[in-house]
Design a protein around this motif. Structure first.
Motif, PDB file in Angstrom:
ATOM      1  N   ARG A  50       0.780  -1.423   0.012  1.00 46.17           N
ATOM      2  CA  ARG A  50      -0.059  -0.029   0.103  1.00 46.17           C
ATOM      3  C   ARG A  50       0.817   1.236  -0.101  1.00 46.17           C
ATOM      4  O   ARG A  50       0.290   2.268  -0.395  1.00 46.17           O
ATOM      5  CB  ARG A  50      -0.847   0.082   1.390  1.00 46.17           C
ATOM      6  CG  ARG A  50      -1.896  -0.925   1.041  1.00 46.17           C
ATOM      7  CD  ARG A  50      -2.893  -1.299   2.422  1.00 46.17           C
ATOM      8  NE  ARG A  50      -3.460   0.102   2.877  1.00 46.17           N
ATOM      9  CZ  ARG A  50      -4.818   0.353   2.421  1.00 46.17           C
ATOM     10  NH1 ARG A  50      -5.403  -0.413   1.622  1.00 46.17           N
ATOM     11  NH2 ARG A  50      -5.331   1.219   2.775  1.00 46.17           N
ATOM     12  N   ASN A  53       1.749   2.455  -3.932  1.00 47.78           N
ATOM     13  CA  ASN A  53       0.794   3.554  -4.590  1.00 47.78           C
ATOM     14  C   ASN A  53       0.602   4.369  -3.724  1.00 47.78           C
ATOM     15  O   ASN A  53      -0.430   5.215  -4.069  1.00 47.78           O
ATOM     16  CB  ASN A  53      -0.144   2.892  -5.482  1.00 47.78           C
ATOM     17  CG  ASN A  53      -1.222   2.153  -4.509  1.00 47.78           C
ATOM     18  OD1 ASN A  53      -1.038   1.986  -3.480  1.00 47.78           O
ATOM     19  ND2 ASN A  53      -2.058   1.408  -5.173  1.00 47.78           N
ATOM     20  N   LEU A  54       1.296   4.560  -2.393  1.00 50.87           N
ATOM     21  CA  LEU A  54       0.830   5.459  -1.520  1.00 50.87           C
ATOM     22  C   LEU A  54      -0.637   5.611  -0.904  1.00 50.87           C
ATOM     23  O   LEU A  54      -1.236   6.725  -0.711  1.00 50.87           O
ATOM     24  CB  LEU A  54       1.207   7.144  -1.916  1.00 50.87           C
ATOM     25  CG  LEU A  54       2.720   7.335  -2.150  1.00 50.87           C
ATOM     26  CD1 LEU A  54       3.070   8.584  -2.202  1.00 50.87           C
ATOM     27  CD2 LEU A  54       3.677   6.683  -0.962  1.00 50.87           C
ATOM     28  N   LEU A  55      -1.405   4.489  -1.011  1.00 49.27           N
ATOM     29  CA  LEU A  55      -2.600   4.371  -0.401  1.00 49.27           C
ATOM     30  C   LEU A  55      -2.463   4.532   0.885  1.00 49.27           C
ATOM     31  O   LEU A  55      -3.250   5.285   1.834  1.00 49.27           O
ATOM     32  CB  LEU A  55      -3.259   2.902  -0.571  1.00 49.27           C
ATOM     33  CG  LEU A  55      -3.794   2.800  -2.012  1.00 49.27           C
ATOM     34  CD1 LEU A  55      -4.475   1.244  -1.815  1.00 49.27           C
ATOM     35  CD2 LEU A  55      -4.942   3.900  -2.176  1.00 49.27           C
ATOM     36  N   ARG A  79      -1.815  11.186  -8.799  1.00 50.39           N
ATOM     37  CA  ARG A  79      -3.266  10.426  -9.194  1.00 50.39           C
ATOM     38  C   ARG A  79      -2.699  10.113 -10.774  1.00 50.39           C
ATOM     39  O   ARG A  79      -3.364   8.871 -10.999  1.00 50.39           O
ATOM     40  CB  ARG A  79      -4.234  11.436  -9.194  1.00 50.39           C
ATOM     41  CG  ARG A  79      -5.097  11.374  -7.964  1.00 50.39           C
ATOM     42  CD  ARG A  79      -6.442  12.072  -7.910  1.00 50.39           C
ATOM     43  NE  ARG A  79      -6.311  13.667  -7.627  1.00 50.39           N
ATOM     44  CZ  ARG A  79      -6.670  14.419  -8.271  1.00 50.39           C
ATOM     45  NH1 ARG A  79      -7.370  14.391  -9.472  1.00 50.39           N
ATOM     46  NH2 ARG A  79      -6.580  15.514  -7.910  1.00 50.39           N
ATOM     47  N   ARG A  82      -0.602   6.952 -10.320  1.00 55.74           N
ATOM     48  CA  ARG A  82      -1.362   5.607  -9.872  1.00 55.74           C
ATOM     49  C   ARG A  82      -1.820   4.992 -11.130  1.00 55.74           C
ATOM     50  O   ARG A  82      -2.160   3.958 -11.015  1.00 55.74           O
ATOM     51  CB  ARG A  82      -2.331   6.168  -8.829  1.00 55.74           C
ATOM     52  CG  ARG A  82      -2.076   6.481  -7.484  1.00 55.74           C
ATOM     53  CD  ARG A  82      -3.030   6.556  -6.687  1.00 55.74           C
ATOM     54  NE  ARG A  82      -2.434   6.860  -5.097  1.00 55.74           N
ATOM     55  CZ  ARG A  82      -2.995   7.742  -4.122  1.00 55.74           C
ATOM     56  NH1 ARG A  82      -3.986   8.267  -4.740  1.00 55.74           N
ATOM     57  NH2 ARG A  82      -2.563   7.679  -2.891  1.00 55.74           N
ATOM     58  N   ARG A  83      -2.213   5.955 -12.056  1.00 62.68           N
ATOM     59  CA  ARG A  83      -2.656   5.212 -13.331  1.00 62.68           C
ATOM     60  C   ARG A  83      -1.969   4.338 -14.001  1.00 62.68           C
ATOM     61  O   ARG A  83      -2.123   3.559 -14.917  1.00 62.68           O
ATOM     62  CB  ARG A  83      -3.333   6.146 -14.318  1.00 62.68           C
ATOM     63  CG  ARG A  83      -4.274   7.182 -13.590  1.00 62.68           C
ATOM     64  CD  ARG A  83      -5.362   7.836 -14.563  1.00 62.68           C
ATOM     65  NE  ARG A  83      -6.352   8.233 -13.822  1.00 62.68           N
ATOM     66  CZ  ARG A  83      -6.647   9.668 -13.620  1.00 62.68           C
ATOM     67  NH1 ARG A  83      -5.860  10.434 -14.198  1.00 62.68           N
ATOM     68  NH2 ARG A  83      -7.576  10.238 -12.813  1.00 62.68           N
ATOM     69  N   MET A  87      -4.087  -2.117  -9.247  1.00 59.31           N
ATOM     70  CA  MET A  87      -4.057  -2.683  -8.123  1.00 59.31           C
ATOM     71  C   MET A  87      -5.067  -4.121  -7.921  1.00 59.31           C
ATOM     72  O   MET A  87      -6.227  -3.589  -8.470  1.00 59.31           O
ATOM     73  CB  MET A  87      -3.931  -2.056  -6.904  1.00 59.31           C
ATOM     74  CG  MET A  87      -3.620  -2.636  -5.453  1.00 59.31           C
ATOM     75  SD  MET A  87      -3.245  -1.255  -4.365  1.00 59.31           S
ATOM     76  CE  MET A  87      -2.808  -2.362  -3.037  1.00 59.31           C
ATOM     77  N   PHE A  89      -6.943  -7.047  -5.375  1.00 57.57           N
ATOM     78  CA  PHE A  89      -7.301  -7.163  -3.702  1.00 57.57           C
ATOM     79  C   PHE A  89      -7.646  -8.509  -3.272  1.00 57.57           C
ATOM     80  O   PHE A  89      -8.490  -9.117  -4.117  1.00 57.57           O
ATOM     81  CB  PHE A  89      -8.275  -5.989  -3.364  1.00 57.57           C
ATOM     82  CG  PHE A  89      -7.740  -4.633  -3.768  1.00 57.57           C
ATOM     83  CD1 PHE A  89      -7.094  -3.787  -2.787  1.00 57.57           C
ATOM     84  CD2 PHE A  89      -8.131  -4.062  -4.920  1.00 57.57           C
ATOM     85  CE1 PHE A  89      -6.646  -2.487  -3.059  1.00 57.57           C
ATOM     86  CE2 PHE A  89      -7.843  -2.635  -5.255  1.00 57.57           C
ATOM     87  CZ  PHE A  89      -7.323  -1.738  -4.386  1.00 57.57           C
ATOM     88  N   ASN A  93     -12.929  -5.923  -4.257  1.00 66.18           N
ATOM     89  CA  ASN A  93     -13.415  -4.672  -4.131  1.00 66.18           C
ATOM     90  C   ASN A  93     -14.041  -4.013  -5.664  1.00 66.18           C
ATOM     91  O   ASN A  93     -13.625  -3.121  -5.901  1.00 66.18           O
ATOM     92  CB  ASN A  93     -12.204  -3.816  -3.781  1.00 66.18           C
ATOM     93  CG  ASN A  93     -11.685  -3.962  -2.425  1.00 66.18           C
ATOM     94  OD1 ASN A  93     -12.377  -4.817  -1.711  1.00 66.18           O
ATOM     95  ND2 ASN A  93     -10.695  -3.559  -2.029  1.00 66.18           N
ATOM     96  N   GLY A 107     -11.947   2.920 -14.100  1.00 66.56           N
ATOM     97  CA  GLY A 107     -10.501   3.457 -13.963  1.00 66.56           C
ATOM     98  C   GLY A 107     -10.370   4.577 -15.517  1.00 66.56           C
ATOM     99  O   GLY A 107      -9.904   5.374 -15.387  1.00 66.56           O
ATOM    100  N   ARG A 154     -10.155  -4.743 -14.759  1.00 72.59           N
ATOM    101  CA  ARG A 154     -10.115  -3.315 -14.362  1.00 72.59           C
ATOM    102  C   ARG A 154      -8.819  -2.559 -13.901  1.00 72.59           C
ATOM    103  O   ARG A 154      -8.548  -1.581 -14.312  1.00 72.59           O
ATOM    104  CB  ARG A 154     -11.050  -3.203 -13.186  1.00 72.59           C
ATOM    105  CG  ARG A 154     -11.263  -1.748 -12.273  1.00 72.59           C
ATOM    106  CD  ARG A 154     -12.178  -1.846 -11.333  1.00 72.59           C
ATOM    107  NE  ARG A 154     -11.581  -2.433 -10.209  1.00 72.59           N
ATOM    108  CZ  ARG A 154     -12.005  -2.600  -8.855  1.00 72.59           C
ATOM    109  NH1 ARG A 154     -13.247  -1.764  -8.639  1.00 72.59           N
ATOM    110  NH2 ARG A 154     -11.310  -3.155  -8.026  1.00 72.59           N
TER     111      ARG A 154
END
Lengths: 326, 219
Positions: A50, A53-55, A79, A82-83, A87, A89, A93, A107, A154
């Motif tokens: 995490r 991607n700096l979640l 942002r 991040r594209r 990611m 899960f 999700n 996305g 996705r």
């Protein structure tokens, strides 16, 4: 592709002890690798992925992805960055309010791609993950494996170079897990996709990863190419694949040893040649051959006896066989 | 009151009730939903944590909810007069109704939004969603079935509040029941009003329940 420098992350204290999620984690993931981070729950591997991607924001340290340092980026550029990273899960999700196509398009929609281009890309992705017949289904109508395929589609919609996988197969049954892992492997080969995955399942690492790291209590205790990690008899990964058995004491006059061999040498009639060329007596006490990262890795416990033993050991080491004398 | 007069009167007052409740519901959702979103995004674990602001908001919302409606109605008279020019009549009653329902609905909306899986927010953020996109494309659509039920509860509470609107000359079904059914001992009016209210509430609950189920996306 990914480089983290001295990541630190703490979640406060518990019972007077620092709850460190990450301690000085410096990871190196190369382009095109399938890199597995193995660890038990609470080892900090989820926090680590995490942080890529700096979640989750590390308290200190740097995160470099594809030549760009992320922790210093302003929100809008982050942002954008991040594209470049998809990611997936453990619990998929997926948005329940959207059907499969709309989930995959999500996305693209966020990125402001126009509807026609979106539709085209969604069709490609449905095809890629073999779900064209489920385009209009809602997540609740899908099985776990199908949901994860939607998750993968996705995540890949915006053509990322990197896929982050957060325990993506942990909620799936073994058969479905294999299907998803094979898909990831295919994507890695077809698209040159770099994959960083975290898992507590040794089998996942063994089946698809070419590089790995092992985490314990917030630290990376070893990392590198799997082939190298496996040959280190004291390594955590090697011991996880070949659980250390009770050492069998050698009988008088015999020398006991553990031989680890990899790839081609696992197929060759090695012992036969040892016996023939060096007039060695070899007695097999135990052993197994395990498939790892598309290779076969063998480990034998043997006892050996003969006047040319030293020569024989030399011969084996030259052939890339790891010899450990007890 | 004969039957025809009763029915005509009932319809007229029902119209006033629906007018007061309808308009104040629209304003309540318009003001309460953003407030509910704000309550959840400013929370410690929210999208943009502002713990102090969150505490203050929470306090104000609780103050709004702790005042009995009849008292709020009287307290707000100067405010209502400033806003709509008069403190008397059903239009004026919409102001205190809305003020009372906004904090109520904001809390319900906050709870609905809180039930959205945090993982969905993670997924959206991992795809580069802005905070506004997370709110508009994840939180609200995913919470919609539950938000619809929250609106139903709010409408039913507003119907109940609106019974007190007679105090400021707002009219409506509650006012009818008090003035005729209670003060003039016209039991028929009382019974008719009660039956009408029961049917109204049942109807609203059924309609919104159906709507919510429709929105639950093939669960």
């Amino acid at each position: 592709m990914i480089r983290t420098e001295h990541l630190q992350k703490s979640f406060g204290q518990q019972n007077g002890q620092d709850l460190h999620a990450l301690r000085d984690v410096s990871l190196r993931v190369g382009k095109g690798q399938i890199f597995g981070v193995l660890g038990e729950s609470g080892a900090g591997k989820s926090t680590l992925i995490r942080c890529i991607n700096l979640l989750e924001r590390p308290d200190s340290g740097e995160v470099w992805v594809d030549g760009q340092e992320l922790t210093g980026l302003p929100e809008a550029e982050l942002r954008q960055a991040r594209r470049q990273m998809g990611m997936i899960f453990q619990h998929f999700n997926l948005l329940n309010s959207r059907n499969v196509s709309e989930n995959i398009a999500f996305g693209l929609e966020l990125a402001g791609v126009d509807p026609d281009a979106r539709r085209k890309r969604v069709e490609e992705l449905l095809d890629l993950v073999h779900l064209s017949d489920k385009a209009k289904a809602y997540p609740r109508q899908l099985s776990g494996g199908q949901k994860q395929r939607v998750g993968i589609a996705r995540a890949l919609a915006t053509h990322p170079k990197l896929l982050l996988s957060d325990e993506a197969t942990s909620a799936l049954d073994p058969q479905t897990t294999l299907g998803v892992l094979d898909l990831l492997k295919d994507l890695n080969r077809q698209l040159g996709l770099t994959i960083l995955l975290i898992t507590h399942q040794m089998d996942v690492v063994r089946r698809i990863c070419d590089h790995a790291a092992v985490m314990r209590e917030g630290r990376v205790v070893e990392q590198g190419p799997i082939n190298e990690l496996i040959l280190n008899p004291d390594g955590v990964l090697a011991q996880a694949i070949f659980p250390p058995s009770e050492p069998i004491p050698a009988e008088a006059g015999w020398h006991s040893a553990t031989l680890t061999f990899l790839g081609d040498s696992a197929r060759e009639p090695l012992l036969a040649e040892l016996v023939r060329s060096f007039a060695l007596d070899v007695n097999i006490l135990g052993g197994s051959i395990q498939p790892v990262a598309g290779n076969r890795v063998g480990r034998l416990q043997v006892q050996m006896k003969g006047p040319r033993l030293t020569e024989a050991l030399q011969w084996m080491r030259e052939r890339g066989i790891q010899v450990e004398l007890h | 009151m004969d039957l025809n007069t009763l029915l005509a009167r009932l319809m007229k007052e029902a119209g006033l009730t629906l007018y007061m409740v309808g308009v104040s519901t629209v304003f309540t959702v318009l003001l309460g939903l953003p407030l509910g979103v704000w309550l959840i995004t400013s929370a410690r674990d929210g999208l943009s944590p502002r713990p102090v602001l969150n505490k203050i908001l929470g306090f104000i919302v609780n103050v709004g909810r702790s005042l009995p409606f009849i008292i709020l109605l009287l307290l707000l008279i100067p405010f209502t007069r400033a806003l709509v020019g008069t403190a008397i009549g059903s239009t004026a009653a919409i102001v205190p109704l809305t003020v009372a329902a906004v904090p109520f609905f904001a809390r319900l909306a906050e709870n609905s939004l809180r039930e959205v899986e945090p993982g969905l927010v993670d997924a959206a953020r991992s795809m580069g969603a802005s905070k506004w996109q997370v709110i508009s494309k994840v939180l609200i659509p995913e919470a919609l079935p539950s938000l619809v039920l929250a609106v139903a509860i709010t409408i039913i509470s507003l119907i109940s509040y609106s019974a007190m609107a007679g105090v400021v000359g707002g009219g409506g079904l509650g006012d009818l029941a008090v003035r005729y059914g209670y003060q003039r001992y016209e039991t028929g009016v009382m019974v008719a009003t009660v039956i009408f209210l029961i049917l109204l509430v049942q109807g609203i609950q059924a309609l919104f329940g159906w709507l919510s189920d429709r929105l639950k996306y093939h669960q």
